[in-house]
Every structure is written in C-alpha cells, then in structure tokens.
Design an enzyme around this catalytic site. Structure first.
Site, mmCIF file in Angstrom:
data_model
loop_
_atom_site.group_PDB
_atom_site.id
_atom_site.type_symbol
_atom_site.label_atom_id
_atom_site.label_comp_id
_atom_site.label_asym_id
_atom_site.label_seq_id
_atom_site.Cartn_x
_atom_site.Cartn_y
_atom_site.Cartn_z
ATOM 1 N N SER A 153 0.822 -1.295 -0.048
ATOM 2 C CA SER A 153 0.067 0.117 0.040
ATOM 3 C C SER A 153 0.858 1.334 -0.041
ATOM 4 C CB SER A 153 -1.001 -0.014 1.125
ATOM 5 O OG SER A 153 -0.246 -0.197 2.348
ATOM 6 N N ASP A 156 -4.180 5.987 11.759
ATOM 7 C CA ASP A 156 -3.258 5.545 10.890
ATOM 8 C C ASP A 156 -2.015 6.368 10.656
ATOM 9 O OD1 ASP A 156 -1.784 4.631 8.639
ATOM 10 O OD2 ASP A 156 -3.553 4.505 7.253
ATOM 11 N N HIS A 202 0.375 5.220 6.863
ATOM 12 C CA HIS A 202 0.455 5.931 5.178
ATOM 13 C C HIS A 202 0.463 7.507 5.495
ATOM 14 C CE1 HIS A 202 -1.490 1.926 4.926
ATOM 15 N NE2 HIS A 202 -0.976 1.941 3.880
#
Ligand SMILES: *[C@@H]1O[C@H](CO)[C@@H](O)[C@H](O)[C@H]1NC(C)=O
Ligand SMILES: *[C@@H]1O[C@H](CO)[C@@H](O)[C@H](O)[C@H]1NC(C)=O
Ligand SMILES: *[C@@H]1O[C@H](CO)[C@@H](O)[C@H](O)[C@H]1NC(C)=O
Length: 469
Positions: A190, A441, A444
């Site tokens: 990702s 998160d 990311h």
C-alpha cells in the site's frame, strides 16, 4: 547509460554502525502496524486490515549489526543555499525559508553527485503543495487528510533540502518529457500505492491521463508524451499461495522466499523504471517457505514443530534479495529498479490498538525517535540490497538503485493521516475522557503531503540515470 554498481549502493548511513536502541524501544512489548491492504479490486485484498507484529525477535536483539561503510560526503559537490553551520542550527528550522530552484535542469552537475537522502526538512511556504485535496480525482478517501477534516496544513509546506544540493520541485511537464515513451511501474504494497497515487496527482495537474487499468494492474497513459504509469499489487514481492505446504495448512498465506512474484515479473521487460515497496506485510499472519520447506511463520507456528528456523525479519531479508536479484539479472529488463526503503510509521506510546498515536503532530521532529523494529527492517533491507548488487554482477547490479527514505521520513511524524482517515463527520479525532487517543493510521501518508517528496526523489534519481552518458 548506467552508472557503476556502487552508485546506488553507497548510501548507508553512519548511524547504522553507531545506532543505540533507546530503553524506551525495548519497553515496547508489542508493535502493531495498520496496513491498508491491496487496494481496489486488483487482487481481492482490498479490505482494511491491521496486523500484529510478533515481538519475539525484538527481545532477542539488544544490538544491531553494524559494520557497513557509511557514504562519505562528496567533497567535490558545492554546497547549496545553506552551509552546514546554518543547517545544524535547530532554532532556524521553523523559519520560513524559500528554497531556490537549481538553475540548469539538464546539466546540473553538482546535483548529480550529492547524497539526496542526507539533509533536513525546511519550512518553505512559498511553494505550497503540488496539488490540492480537491484537484486530484485519484486520492483515495483514507488518504485525503484535508477533505477528512485535518485542521492543520503546515505539513504540506516542508521541503526536503539535501545538504549538498537542491532537490528540484517536481515539474510535471519536465517529468513527462523525460519519460517520453517510457513506462514507470510501482510494484508492492500500500505504500507503493501511496506513492503512485501521489505521482498521478502531480501529473494530473498538467494532463488528464487515460485509464487503461485491467484486473492485473492499474495503468494510466499520458498521451502527450506516451508515458505509462503502472501499479501492480505484490504484498511480499515474492510468490504467494494459500495451498498447503508440509504442515502449513491450506488457507494460510505461504510466502515463498526464494521465488519472485510472477504477477509483476512477467511484465518486467516492458518497464523502464520499476519502483519496489515491501516490508509491512511481514507483520501479517503467514508461513515462510524456503526450498519448498516451511522455515518459519508470523503469528502462526505449531508448537509441536519446535523452534522456527527463521522469523519475519529474516524472511523479509531473503525476499528482498530474491526479488532484486531476479529483477537485476533478468536479461530482458533494460531499465532501472528503484528500491524505496522501509517507510517508517509513527505510532507513539503503543500501537494502533494499544493507545498508539500520532494525533496532534503538526511539525517534523528535530531528531529521529529510534524505533527498533523500523531500524531492523531498514538494516535488513539495505544489506539485502547490497548483496543483490554484488550477486547481480557489474551490469545487473548497476540497474539497482536505493531510494533511501527511511531516515528523512522518520522525522515526518506530522505527515500521517492520524485520525483523519474518513469523511465521516462523527469520527473521533480527539482523545476520549479516559485519555485514549482515537483509532488512527500513523503509517500511510497524507496526500498532498510528504509522500510527494518521494516522487521528487524518484524524478531526480531517473534524471541522473538518463543524464549519464
Ligand atoms: C554559514 O552561515 C552562517 C549563518 O548564516 C554564517 O554566519 C556563516 O558565516 C556561514 N559560514 C560560511 C563558511 O559561509
Ligand atoms: C479505471 O479503470 C478501471 C477499470 O475499468 C476502473 O475499475 C477504475 O475505477 C477506473 N479508475 C478511475 C479512477 O476512474
Ligand atoms: C489506553 O489508555 C487508557 C487510559 O489511559 C488505559 O486505561 C488503557 O489501559 C490503555 N490501553 C492499553 C491497551 O494500553
């Protein structure tokens, strides 16, 4: 066209050999990383998952292997706009400073020799982000911080300033010209998607690409220059299967450490540049297979089998070497392979499910807060890179480039989504009455945000390759 094999490899940091694990890192008994899985419908792995890192190797490791030779500063390079006195003065860090552009893009000799990855973050509000949260249609919801209500914007204005040169601001037209008729592929997890989408967003500001995606890959064509941007999902960069192997049951993911992932290898000859991203899936439940035998597992291991031969970190190390050597020695592959080093996360005082947080971080750190897991993954990856360069021989090894972002980005505690991962107006963004931070998160990167700098570094890496005659 290609430079010698040491060009990409000579970027190991001094700190690798002098690293000290702070006591606080050892107190952490569990490190958990959130990972946005596969993305889109490409591989059926599009659900959001969180993976737990088994910490046993951390306990067994009080020290890191050292001994790698640090890259010496290039004595021939001229300094940029700052001298080292200035660069080391912490007090000047938050002063708004305009970074000038290098004067000659085509023949910038000093820029071609300097270490891009040793430098500092400079607050430069004169430039601003390369796109906005609403000028790019391919920012996925979970990474669109501004649309999701993140209140601060300062994180969009820090530019990376290498000590010895200037990293040019990304010029989309120049990039497309440089990549005329060429294909750039992002392959991996990702974080590969994070970088690919950042690049698409930057390029989208000058031209709307044509979507030629298939079930195998995302594919975008910029017609004016016939530039193709591709993304292929590959969690581990090596072959994966769920079929039973020895005592590892069907259904469990098997990671074949010595077999490169055919999902991208079959397309390799058509790539001029391939950017590889892996590491974080080695926290996922799986069995590791080497020479057809089960050698280890992550969050899985039958007690009756005794000790594992290999943990997830060593498995990662082997997988990197397998993949890079296969890419570099493939005779039909004439391009360059860029390994983007391990992307650091910033869960503090815990993990995603144990009150770990990056909420409220609005500025880069002055100094990296050492994270034993990140350091180990980085060290393994770089060591595997160097072995692959050597194993691949002079010609093959020259195809491999290291994009050494781990240390610079370990400073960007402010660059993650934090709790701003959805448009949901009712999402929790503040600590609760019990002091618990909201779920977030910290792996990311916001778009726009520091991840855009990866593409400036990539552009510079490609530019240097194509300039060499
Ligand atoms: C470096 O920058 C500082 C601060 O601007 C200045 O005082 C100093 O004279 C400079 N040193 C050199 C060698 O240019
Ligand atoms: C691009 O095309 C693919 C395949 O047709 C489609 O699934 C996807 O949604 C498209 N993406 C965008 C952003 O339009
Ligand atoms: C999270 O913080 C709260 C309040 O400080 C505490 O009660 C709880 O035990 C913590 N949870 C974990 C998993 O550490």
């Amino acid at each position: 066209m290609m430079k010698g094999p040491t060009a990409g490899a000579g970027v190991i940091r001094q700190w690798l050999s002098t690293i000290v694990v702070p006591a606080v890192a050892l107190v952490v008994t569990m490190v958990v990383i959130s990972l946005l899985a596969g993305g889109s419908s490409l591989s059926g792995e599009s659900i959001r998952e969180f993976f737990t890192i088994a910490p046993d190797f951390l306990a067994s490791r009080g020290m890191f292997q050292g001994g790698q030779q640090p890259c010496l500063p290039d004595k021939n390079a001229q300094s940029g706009t700052m001298n080292s006195t200035e660069a080391s003065v912490g007090a000047s860090r938050y002063v708004d400073r305009k970074i000038p552009e290098p004067t000659d893009f085509q023949t910038d000799a000093q820029g071609s020799t300097c270490d891009l990855y040793r430098g500092e973050w400079v607050f430069d509000s004169s430039a601003g982000p390369l796109y906005t949260h609403n000028s790019c249609p391919v920012i996925i919801e979970t990474q669109n911080c501004q649309r999701n209500g993140r209140p601060d914007k300062g994180y969009e204005n820090w530019r990376w300033k290498p000590e010895q040169c200037i990293l040019p601001r990304f010029d989309a037209r120049k990039f497309l010209e440089l990549m005329r008729g060429k294909t750039l592929a992002f392959v991996g997890d990702s974080l590969a998607r994070n970088q690919m989408e950042s690049l698409l967003c930057i390029l989208w500001q000058v031209e709307t690409p044509e979507n030629q995606s298939t079930s195998r890959m995302q594919k975008w064509i910029f017609a004016s220059s016939s530039t193709t941007i591709i993304r292929i999902w590959s969690s581990w960069l090596v072959h994966k299967s769920t079929e039973a192997v020895e005592f590892a049951p069907e259904g469990l993911d098997k990671v074949f450490l010595d077999i490169p992932d055919e999902n991208f290898m079959e397309f390799l000859p058509s790539f001029d540049v391939i950017v590889l991203s892996s590491g974080h899936w080695f926290t996922r439940r799986s069995a590791y297979i080497l020479n057809g035998k089960v050698v280890g597992g992550q969050l899985w291991w039958p007690r009756q089998e005794g000790n594992m031969q290999m943990n997830n970190v060593d498995s990662f190390s082997i997988s990197v070497e397998t993949c890079l050597t296969a890419v570099a020695t493939n005779p039909k592959f004439k391009g360059i392979a860029v390994v983007r080093t391990y992307s650091p996360d910033h869960y503090e005082r815990g993990a995603w499910n144990t009150n770990g947080s990056c909420t409220g971080k609005v500025k880069p750190l002055h100094e990296v807060v050492r994270n034993a897991y990140t350091d180990t993954m980085y060290e393994k990856q770089v060591a595997s890179f160097r072995r692959s360069v050597i194993k691949s021989g002079e010609h093959g090894g020259a195809k491999l480039k290291l994009m050494d972002i781990t240390e610079p980005f370990a400073l960007r505690v402010d660059g993650h989504l934090g709790p701003y991962t959805s448009v949901d107006p009712n999402k929790k963004t503040q600590r609760g009455p019990d002091g618990k931070p909201p779920r977030q998160d910290c792996l990311h990167w916001c778009m726009p945000g520091p991840v855009d700098t990866w593409n400036e570094m990539l552009f510079e890496t490609i530019r240097r390759e194509l300039l060499v005659v």
